[in-house]
Design a protein around this motif. Structure first.
Motif, PDB file in Angstrom:
ATOM      1  N   GLN A  90      -8.650   7.602  22.552  1.00  0.00           N
ATOM      2  CA  GLN A  90      -9.141   7.577  23.923  1.00  0.00           C
ATOM      3  C   GLN A  90      -9.682   6.211  24.294  1.00  0.00           C
ATOM      4  O   GLN A  90      -9.393   5.680  25.374  1.00  0.00           O
ATOM      5  CB  GLN A  90     -10.210   8.657  24.105  1.00  0.00           C
ATOM      6  N   ILE A 135      -2.345  14.975  25.688  1.00  0.00           N
ATOM      7  CA  ILE A 135      -3.416  14.725  26.656  1.00  0.00           C
ATOM      8  C   ILE A 135      -3.028  15.349  27.990  1.00  0.00           C
ATOM      9  O   ILE A 135      -1.925  15.121  28.487  1.00  0.00           O
ATOM     10  CB  ILE A 135      -3.660  13.216  26.838  1.00  0.00           C
ATOM     11  N   SER A 161      -8.018  15.292  25.810  1.00  0.00           N
ATOM     12  CA  SER A 161      -7.232  15.413  24.588  1.00  0.00           C
ATOM     13  C   SER A 161      -7.311  16.834  24.045  1.00  0.00           C
ATOM     14  O   SER A 161      -8.361  17.484  24.103  1.00  0.00           O
ATOM     15  CB  SER A 161      -7.754  14.447  23.517  1.00  0.00           C
ATOM     16  N   PHE A 218     -12.082   9.728  29.618  1.00  0.00           N
ATOM     17  CA  PHE A 218     -11.413  10.322  28.465  1.00  0.00           C
ATOM     18  C   PHE A 218     -12.404  11.228  27.730  1.00  0.00           C
ATOM     19  O   PHE A 218     -13.547  10.840  27.482  1.00  0.00           O
ATOM     20  CB  PHE A 218     -10.916   9.228  27.509  1.00  0.00           C
TER      21      PHE A 218
END
Length: 440
Positions: free
Chosen positions: A271, A132, A147, A333
């Motif tokens: 996430q 990440i 990610s 995320f």
């Protein structure tokens, strides 16, 4: 003295009064002065001051011991710094100097204390199970965690191996970079892919993750269906429940017996879980309660390897402190926009226009937005990047790849002005935020 008759007389006393009663007599000349009675209050204050000093010294000593222990837990990755220095001229130039880009790498190595139970240790080899790129905005009002799929096909540069030899540059799966040359090779691969300068990196192993989850008393999740994945050592019933460290590790790693078994769903699950973990740490007073904070720090630091810029407890504290002011809905995320690789549907490749837009905005410290379906809640056009990430030509919405690209370009992409010359809104990608948690 005598009178006229020769008889003795008393000493003359002009006042006619008796001699002062306090005057010493002949028998008192050599007597010791009378002792002053002890003052109980002063005696108590002396002991209180002494006791307080002992407590202060003991507390300071314990605090220093704890600090030294936690500080000593952290492993410094000096080899990465040497490799990166060698290729400094090839690295991207930092653009937003007050922003921070930190590469978080979850290692699947089975070596090290507590990791062998997750599989066979084949000589210490390791791959990046999760990677990440965390972007902290310069104003610390937002944090975006992107990610990078381990099956993404990328250009991996020639990198130094642990045995001193060098691996050749090649086009391969992303997680081969970590196996070939560790953190340094992964950083160089990410920088080559995104043109974003990586300021710091952290590597955490399996046992570290489980210990952190246990230290915050688990994380709550909600499951629509029961889960059973033998390879991930996971079996869970449906419904709302709190996962301990072992269960949480299986949950974020599972690829069988949950969902469609795709890496895409696995990353989405990771996430959402990390968002829930961040929310748990922020909401239950861990950061402000030393008794609760110490186990978290001890668990994290024991399994942490970092660059020299983050290898002290003071550095990590400053990082955590800077994130404390970020609203949970702004801890976002998302996954790099990708689609099935044209040569192998079991691998991924970037969606060029969408990925370029995202990389540019992170590099320039410009805002991005996320939503569950990748739309901005208005005309839905700005969310094409996120909605179509992972779709191949004509898949899902019946559009060809060219049509998808055109719709993205027309949505404003990463440009700052639209057709009318007014500022364009931040593009919206498919993702989640820490405020959402795992149960909504």
């Amino acid at each position: 003295m005598t009178d006229r008759a020769g008889t003795a007389t008393e000493p003359d006393n002009k006042s006619g009064s008796e001699p002062p009663t306090g005057a010493p007599g002949p028998d008192d000349i050599d007597a010791e002065p009378a002792a002053t009675p002890a003052n109980p209050r002063r005696h108590w204050l002396r002991w209180a001051a002494l006791g307080t000093s002992v407590v202060i010294l003991a507390t300071a000593g314990a605090g220093w011991w704890f600090y030294q222990k936690l500080d000593g837990n952290i492993t410094t990755d000096t080899s990465a710094a040497t490799e990166l220095h060698t290729y400094e001229k090839e690295r991207p130039t930092p653009v937003a100097l007050d922003a921070q880009n930190i590469l978080l790498i979850g290692s699947d190595s089975r070596s090290g204390e507590g990791n062998s139970k997750y599989g066979r240790d084949d000589g210490g080899s390791q791959r990046s199970d999760t990677t990440i790129l965390l972007h902290l905005a310069a104003d610390r009002k937002s944090a975006t965690a992107m990610s990078i799929p381990r099956d993404l096909m990328v250009e991996i540069p020639d990198c130094a191996r642990p045995d001193g030899t060098r691996g050749q540059a090649r086009f391969a799966q992303f997680n081969w970079a970590f196996e070939t040359g560790g953190a340094a090779c992964t950083i160089r691969t990410v920088e080559k892919l995104t043109d974003i300068r990586v300021d710091h990196h952290m590597v955490i192993d399996f046992s570290g993750f489980t210990d952190v989850v246990d230290a915050v008393d688990g994380v709550e999740v909600c499951l629509d269906q029961p889960v059973k994945d033998v390879q991930a050592r996971l079996e869970l019933p449906a419904g709302r429940q709190t996962l301990d460290g072992e269960q949480a590790l299986g949950f974020v790693r599972a690829r069988h017996g949950i969902g469609d078994g795709s890496d895409t769903q696995r990353m989405d699950r990771q996430q959402r879980f990390l968002g829930a973990l961040f929310k748990k740490v922020q909401s239950n007073g861990v950061l402000l309660n030393p008794a609760r904070l110490y186990p978290v720090l001890d668990a994290a630091t024991k399994s942490l390897t970092t660059d020299s810029g983050l290898d002290s407890l003071g550095d990590l504290y400053e990082l955590a402190r800077s994130m404390r002011s970020v609203p949970m809905e702004k801890v976002q995320f998302l996954t790099v926009p990708r689609q099935p690789y044209s040569q192998d549907p079991n691998r991924d490749e970037l969606i060029p226009s969408a990925a370029t837009s995202l990389f540019e905005r992170l590099r320039e410290d410009q805002p991005v937005s996320v939503s569950a379906d990748g739309t901005d809640g208005q005309d839905g056009q700005d969310g094409q990047d996120g909605r179509n990430a992972g779709k191949s030509d004509g898949e899902g919405d019946g559009k060809s790849d060219d049509t998808v690209k055109n719709s993205r370009n027309n949505s404003g992409g990463g440009s700052e002005t639209g057709a009318t010359g007014s500022p364009s809104p931040a593009p919206t990608f498919q993702g989640t935020n820490a405020a959402a948690g795992m149960c909504g």
